[in-house]
Design an enzyme around this catalytic site. Structure first.
Site, mmCIF file in Angstrom:
data_model
loop_
_atom_site.group_PDB
_atom_site.id
_atom_site.type_symbol
_atom_site.label_atom_id
_atom_site.label_comp_id
_atom_site.label_asym_id
_atom_site.label_seq_id
_atom_site.Cartn_x
_atom_site.Cartn_y
_atom_site.Cartn_z
ATOM 1 N N GLY A 1 0.848 -1.187 0.000
ATOM 2 C CA GLY A 1 0.000 0.000 0.000
ATOM 3 C C GLY A 1 0.881 1.233 0.000
ATOM 4 C CD GLU B 1 -1.060 2.235 2.835
ATOM 5 O OE1 GLU B 1 -0.692 3.416 2.685
ATOM 6 O OE2 GLU B 1 -0.278 1.325 3.157
HETATM 7 NI NI NI Z 1 2.576 3.061 5.760
#
Ligand code: NI
Length: 185
Positions: free
Chosen positions: A45, A143
């Protein structure tokens, strides 16, 4: 294009990111560059603030998070999240070892609830809503935190956080091994 990744200690990682507008300059190119940068650095991510853009955007490809070829959901969980909103987190508290491209070399257990329901716009600004558990939920929650200026190191238990304080200070000074482009404060 490979973008340099901002390292812990950089101000942009601590800012609450701004809503993305459709006219954000070169948004499509930024998304492409974020995927390229994430794959090149073996991440699952990457959030826009990590590459210096304080906007509510992150990309995810959770495929490397499972060895189970039958776990088709995780194997194909590749998404662009624009202006995501967490509707709810739910389920049992789970501990899982997290890392972050902005905190190279550090892996620590973080407790999060297993499930998340999230609303967002995809790369074409279509509205989506998904209920996620397991690996997909874990990476999405990590995230999403980046958009709020939160890093996984903030969520490590208090005792452990004390123990890794110096390590984090060293990382912010550039004392780490890395094979990707980085940007220090
Ligand atoms: Ni991170």
């Amino acid at each position: 294009m490979i973008l340099p990744i901002s390292i812990i200690g950089t101000a942009v990682l601590r800012k609450k990111a701004e809503t993305v507008t459709r006219d954000y300059p070169e948004l499509k190119a930024l998304i492409d560059d974020m995927f390229e940068t994430m794959y090149k650095s073996d991440g699952v991510g990457l959030a826009a603030p990590q590459v210096g853009h304080s906007i509510r955007l992150f990309v995810v490809d959770a495929a490397p998070m499972t060895d189970d070829e039958n776990d088709v959901f995780t194997k194909t969980f590749k998404r662009v999240f624009i202006n995501p909103e967490i509707v709810e987190v739910f389920g049992n508290n789970c501990s899982y070892e997290e890392g972050c491209l902005s905190v190279p070399g550090l892996h620590e257990n973080v407790v999060r609830q297993d499930g998340v329901k999230i609303k967002y716009l995809d790369e074409n600004f279509n509205e989506k809503e998904e209920t996620l558990t397991g690996a997909a939920s874990r990476v999405v929650q990590h995230e999403y935190d980046h958009l709020e200026g939160i890093l996984f190191t903030d969520k490590v238990g208090a005792l452990r956080r004390k123990l890794i304080k110096n390590k984090i200070a060293n990382i912010s000074r550039g004392k780490f091994e890395h094979n990707y482009k980085v940007k220090l404060a």
